[in-house]
Design a protein around this motif. Structure first.
Motif, PDB file in Angstrom:
ATOM      1  N   ALA A   1       0.826  -1.206   0.000  1.00 14.40           N
ATOM      2  CA  ALA A   1       0.000   0.000   0.000  1.00 14.40           C
ATOM      3  C   ALA A   1       0.864   1.261   0.000  1.00 14.40           C
ATOM      4  N   LEU A   2       1.959   1.229   0.742  1.00 13.31           N
ATOM      5  CA  LEU A   2       2.867   2.373   0.779  1.00 13.31           C
ATOM      6  C   LEU A   2       3.527   2.578  -0.586  1.00 13.31           C
ATOM      7  N   ALA A   3       3.901   1.493  -1.233  1.00 13.68           N
ATOM      8  CA  ALA A   3       4.482   1.575  -2.569  1.00 13.68           C
ATOM      9  C   ALA A   3       3.480   2.156  -3.560  1.00 13.68           C
ATOM     10  N   GLN A   4       2.223   1.776  -3.438  1.00 14.24           N
ATOM     11  CA  GLN A   4       1.188   2.322  -4.314  1.00 14.24           C
ATOM     12  C   GLN A   4       1.012   3.821  -4.086  1.00 14.24           C
ATOM     13  N   TYR A   5       1.142   4.240  -2.830  1.00 13.62           N
ATOM     14  CA  TYR A   5       1.097   5.671  -2.529  1.00 13.62           C
ATOM     15  C   TYR A   5       2.284   6.391  -3.164  1.00 13.62           C
TER      16      TYR A   5
ATOM     17  N   VAL B   1      11.080  10.627   3.962  1.00 17.46           N
ATOM     18  CA  VAL B   1      12.148  11.032   3.042  1.00 17.46           C
ATOM     19  C   VAL B   1      11.612  11.161   1.621  1.00 17.46           C
ATOM     20  N   LEU B   2      10.863  10.160   1.169  1.00 17.05           N
ATOM     21  CA  LEU B   2      10.352  10.233  -0.193  1.00 17.05           C
ATOM     22  C   LEU B   2       9.408  11.417  -0.368  1.00 17.05           C
ATOM     23  N   GLU B   3       8.539  11.655   0.594  1.00 14.77           N
ATOM     24  CA  GLU B   3       7.585  12.761   0.476  1.00 14.77           C
ATOM     25  C   GLU B   3       8.299  14.103   0.342  1.00 14.77           C
TER      26      GLU B   3
ATOM     27  N   LEU C   1      -5.228  12.037  -2.656  1.00 13.57           N
ATOM     28  CA  LEU C   1      -4.296  10.913  -2.646  1.00 13.57           C
ATOM     29  C   LEU C   1      -4.988   9.703  -2.027  1.00 13.57           C
ATOM     30  N   THR C   2      -5.755   9.005  -2.843  1.00 10.25           N
ATOM     31  CA  THR C   2      -6.533   7.862  -2.363  1.00 10.25           C
ATOM     32  C   THR C   2      -5.640   6.741  -1.831  1.00 10.25           C
ATOM     33  N   ALA C   3      -4.461   6.581  -2.428  1.00  6.20           N
ATOM     34  CA  ALA C   3      -3.547   5.528  -1.972  1.00  6.20           C
ATOM     35  C   ALA C   3      -3.034   5.815  -0.565  1.00  6.20           C
ATOM     36  N   LEU C   4      -2.840   7.087  -0.240  1.00  2.00           N
ATOM     37  CA  LEU C   4      -2.427   7.465   1.117  1.00  2.00           C
ATOM     38  C   LEU C   4      -3.556   7.173   2.097  1.00  2.00           C
TER      39      LEU C   4
ATOM     40  N   PHE D   1      -5.822   4.899   1.840  1.00  2.00           N
ATOM     41  CA  PHE D   1      -5.901   3.455   2.031  1.00  2.00           C
ATOM     42  C   PHE D   1      -4.789   2.979   2.957  1.00  2.00           C
ATOM     43  N   TYR D   2      -3.585   3.479   2.728  1.00  2.00           N
ATOM     44  CA  TYR D   2      -2.443   3.084   3.563  1.00  2.00           C
ATOM     45  C   TYR D   2      -2.693   3.433   5.031  1.00  2.00           C
ATOM     46  N   LYS D   3      -3.154   4.628   5.278  1.00  3.08           N
ATOM     47  CA  LYS D   3      -3.387   5.055   6.658  1.00  3.08           C
ATOM     48  C   LYS D   3      -4.544   4.282   7.282  1.00  3.08           C
ATOM     49  N   GLY D   4      -5.503   3.871   6.450  1.00  3.47           N
ATOM     50  CA  GLY D   4      -6.629   3.101   6.951  1.00  3.47           C
ATOM     51  C   GLY D   4      -6.248   1.719   7.444  1.00  3.47           C
ATOM     52  N   LEU D   5      -5.123   1.216   6.986  1.00  2.00           N
ATOM     53  CA  LEU D   5      -4.673  -0.118   7.408  1.00  2.00           C
ATOM     54  C   LEU D   5      -4.279  -0.162   8.877  1.00  2.00           C
ATOM     55  N   SER D   6      -3.865   0.983   9.418  1.00  2.00           N
ATOM     56  CA  SER D   6      -3.395   1.023  10.797  1.00  2.00           C
ATOM     57  C   SER D   6      -4.474   1.475  11.784  1.00  2.00           C
TER      58      SER D   6
END
Length: 246
Positions: free
Chosen positions: A89-93, A135-137, A235-238, A240-245
């Protein structure tokens, strides 16, 4: 006209019954969209080699209206991402963010190296995902033209004080004497980390610093908030990623 590029597939869409439209981040030409004809058929040689997160060499034919991929030779497919939902999910973001901040027809060597290094570290699992994400952001924002003014206090020019303040709205920092009410309180170690992310000339070493867990959480929060204040788009991928936690 045919040309050969090296790039990473950051987006894929099915078009029609069997074709695929992919978006690549390439070294020489930045963002490129290209069709893969009959990619979804089981006999297609380009089925797996034109999937999301494939880094490789692509032979492109420039048609009247769009590029078409004639041949794809994968160099790295980042298979290990599929084994962990959070890292996938993070990679997709990361891919979605690259899509928003990348530019067409512009050399993107540094941006390509940045996301490749981030994906490699996600696969390896040796770095905290919060550090990789922060870092990437921040560096991606710098490459996209949104580098914050972090060299010194925006008002008085002070280079450092024990505590400083990051202004998300204005994209600058203040010393303890020039504090503004809505700025985020940030210790000097986090400011130093942000400076390193923004200014380091060695992409390979961008992810090499360390922070305490508390300060890493703060860095992560500052980078994400600053990014969301600058990126125009959902940023729908973000999400989704945050929703996992949760």
């Amino acid at each position: 006209m045919q040309t050969t590029v090296r790039g990473l597939i950051i987006r894929e869409q099915t078009t029609g019954e069997s074709d695929r439209l992919v978006t690549l981040l390439t070294d020489e030409f930045g963002i490129i969209k290209a069709f893969v004809r009959r990619a979804k058929t089981y006999k297609s040689q380009n089925l797996s080699s034109t999937s999301l997160f494939v880094y490789g060499e692509f032979k492109l034919f420039k048609g009247k209206d769009a590029y078409v991929i004639d041949n794809a030779q994968p160099m790295e497919m980042f298979f290990d991402l599929r084994g962990d939902l959070e890292r996938l999910a993070l990679a997709q973001y990361f891919a979605q963010l690259t899509y928003y901040l990348g530019q067409e027809e512009q050399p993107s060597h540094e941006m390509l190296r940045l996301i490749l290094n981030a994906l490699h570290l996600l696969c390896k699992g040796s770095k905290d995902t919060k550090l990789i994400k922060a870092v990437l952001e921040m560096r991606m924002l710098c490459l996209g033209g949104y580098m914050p003014d972090i060299l010194a206090c925006y008002r008085c020019g002070t280079y450092e004080s024990e505590t400083m303040f990051f202004d998300i709205e204005e994209g600058c920092i203040y010393c303890k004497d020039c504090f503004r009410n809505h700025a985020i309180t940030v210790p000097m170690s986090v400011i130093t980390a942000i400076r390193y992310i923004c200014l380091s000339q060695d992409i390979a070493k961008l992810f090499s610093f360390k922070l305490s867990e508390e300060n890493l959480e703060l860095l992560s929060s500052v980078c994400e908030k600053y990014l969301l204040s600058r990126v125009d788009g959902r940023l729908t991928a973000l999400e989704f990623y945050k929703g996992l936690s949760v």
